[in-house]
Scaffold this motif. Sequence first.
Motif, PDB file in Angstrom:
ATOM      1  N   LEU A 104       0.827  -1.202   0.000  1.00  0.00           N
ATOM      2  CA  LEU A 104       0.000   0.000   0.000  1.00  0.00           C
ATOM      3  C   LEU A 104       0.869   1.262   0.000  1.00  0.00           C
ATOM      4  N   ALA A 105       2.016   1.190   0.666  1.00  0.00           N
ATOM      5  CA  ALA A 105       2.940   2.326   0.649  1.00  0.00           C
ATOM      6  C   ALA A 105       3.443   2.601  -0.758  1.00  0.00           C
ATOM      7  N   VAL A 106       3.614   1.566  -1.560  1.00  0.00           N
ATOM      8  CA  VAL A 106       4.048   1.757  -2.950  1.00  0.00           C
ATOM      9  C   VAL A 106       2.996   2.542  -3.726  1.00  0.00           C
ATOM     10  N   HIS A 127      -1.699 -11.605  -5.791  1.00  0.00           N
ATOM     11  CA  HIS A 127      -2.011 -11.242  -4.410  1.00  0.00           C
ATOM     12  C   HIS A 127      -3.118 -10.200  -4.394  1.00  0.00           C
ATOM     13  N   LEU A 128      -3.868 -10.196  -3.304  1.00  0.00           N
ATOM     14  CA  LEU A 128      -4.970  -9.247  -3.155  1.00  0.00           C
ATOM     15  C   LEU A 128      -4.535  -7.809  -3.404  1.00  0.00           C
ATOM     16  N   THR A 129      -3.339  -7.457  -2.920  1.00  0.00           N
ATOM     17  CA  THR A 129      -2.901  -6.068  -2.970  1.00  0.00           C
ATOM     18  C   THR A 129      -2.330  -5.651  -4.317  1.00  0.00           C
ATOM     19  N   HIS A 130      -2.452  -6.495  -5.322  1.00  0.00           N
ATOM     20  CA  HIS A 130      -1.991  -6.147  -6.662  1.00  0.00           C
ATOM     21  C   HIS A 130      -3.141  -5.624  -7.521  1.00  0.00           C
ATOM     22  N   GLY A 131      -4.121  -4.987  -6.853  1.00  0.00           N
ATOM     23  CA  GLY A 131      -5.230  -4.363  -7.567  1.00  0.00           C
ATOM     24  C   GLY A 131      -6.475  -5.207  -7.682  1.00  0.00           C
ATOM     25  N   TRP A 132      -6.559  -6.297  -6.885  1.00  0.00           N
ATOM     26  CA  TRP A 132      -7.730  -7.162  -6.961  1.00  0.00           C
ATOM     27  C   TRP A 132      -8.939  -6.464  -6.333  1.00  0.00           C
ATOM     28  N   ALA A 136      -8.505  -3.031  -0.874  1.00  0.00           N
ATOM     29  CA  ALA A 136      -8.519  -1.576  -0.967  1.00  0.00           C
ATOM     30  C   ALA A 136      -7.826  -1.104  -2.234  1.00  0.00           C
ATOM     31  N   THR A 137      -6.813  -1.861  -2.662  1.00  0.00           N
ATOM     32  CA  THR A 137      -6.075  -1.459  -3.869  1.00  0.00           C
ATOM     33  C   THR A 137      -6.940  -1.574  -5.120  1.00  0.00           C
ATOM     34  N   GLY A 138      -7.930  -2.464  -5.095  1.00  0.00           N
ATOM     35  CA  GLY A 138      -8.847  -2.581  -6.214  1.00  0.00           C
ATOM     36  C   GLY A 138     -10.028  -1.639  -6.099  1.00  0.00           C
TER      37      GLY A 138
END
Length: 422
Positions: A104-106, A127-132, A136-138
């Motif tokens: 998320l910091a990235v 991974h979930l944090t790769h925009g899925w 939150a990233t998605g």
Amino acid sequence: MSASRHPALLSADPELASFVAAEEVLQAQTLRLIPSENYVSAAVLEASGTVLQNKYSEGYPGRRYYEGQQNIDRVEALAIERAKGLFGVDHANVQPYSGSPANLAVYLAFAKPGDTVMGMALPMGGHLTHGWGVSATGSWFRGVQYGVRADTGLIDYDAVRDLALAERPKLIFCGGTALPRTIDFAAFAEIAREAGSILVADVAHIAGLIAGGAHPSPADHVDVVSTTTHKTLRGPRGAMLMCREEHAKAIDKAVFPGLQGGPHNQTTAGIAVALHEAAQPSFTAYAHQVVANAKALAAALLQKGFDLVSGGTDNHLILIDLTGKDVPGKIAAKALDRAGIVVNYNTVPFDPRKPFDPSGIRIGTPSLTSRGLSTEHMPLVADWISRAVDAAAKGDEQALAAIRAEVTDLMAAFPAPGLPLS
């Protein structure tokens, strides 16, 4: 039971002490095959439980918002220098609390809400944090996903390039949580250059293999490297962000004050110890043994008639599609657990089943390698898995109990690092 090894805890909270003791026994007696789990050394355990816990340290070494940082600064600076040396990077931030906040910091450093970001689709091994979408990233960013080929289970880099050039994402993530094959960082770097994207390598799973020279390093190809510090790296539950010097200020500002307050100094100390251990020749031998064990286990599973995604593995991880065994992944995983073999159920590419009841299981060799098991033991492990899956299909609890007894016997001959049990 070993609650007596924690006398203060036993005295203050006997109930909690009993839970810890039970977990020590469970970890000692079971064959742990979850690829994201491992055993830390006694030294890492000790460092993670020190009086560094007592200190608040917002800021960075030499630039804190609290006084009394003389020793904390030295601890964090040591971890930073060890990370830079081990991974060959310009800059390292060792403060992220875990892998998801690190990623998320990235986003905070390089993107704005609504920007397009690109990563591997979760069902394909990302991974979930790769925009899925459910992350939150998605929700805050426009996520587009690439996957693997249906016929090979491998990343189609031509398709990745076509998608990147069509979408021009601000960020591209490479890496994931269920990728059994080597990541071609150079190919991703060329794609990111053409698309004008920031390239992030999420190496949480393979950081220890990279440190030990058993997997190619992304350091010369990507803008940012994100990793957890446990898994194959055998450190405490934390994370690091590493990058080129030109991105150092943006990364540091995103971690603090962007997302976090004070770092967990006791975890930083554990990371420093783990990085020191990873720089030793014995760790190089361990990393290569992890891969050798995984390849041997994959070969033995293929002989038992299992369907492996991509046909095998190049790293520590094996993804098994149980469709041909007519046993859902969740049922198999729970049966294996009763047999003393700890895995996780997992989606496989193009899985027709739901994520909470998928077709596959995910296994890996870091933990058993840390205990000293070698390629000669992998046919036995494959046999246990095969027998347990067959028992799951038949509902044969007696067979599962017999396997558990065999597992317990073998684990007794290979004590786990850091566990206080003989």
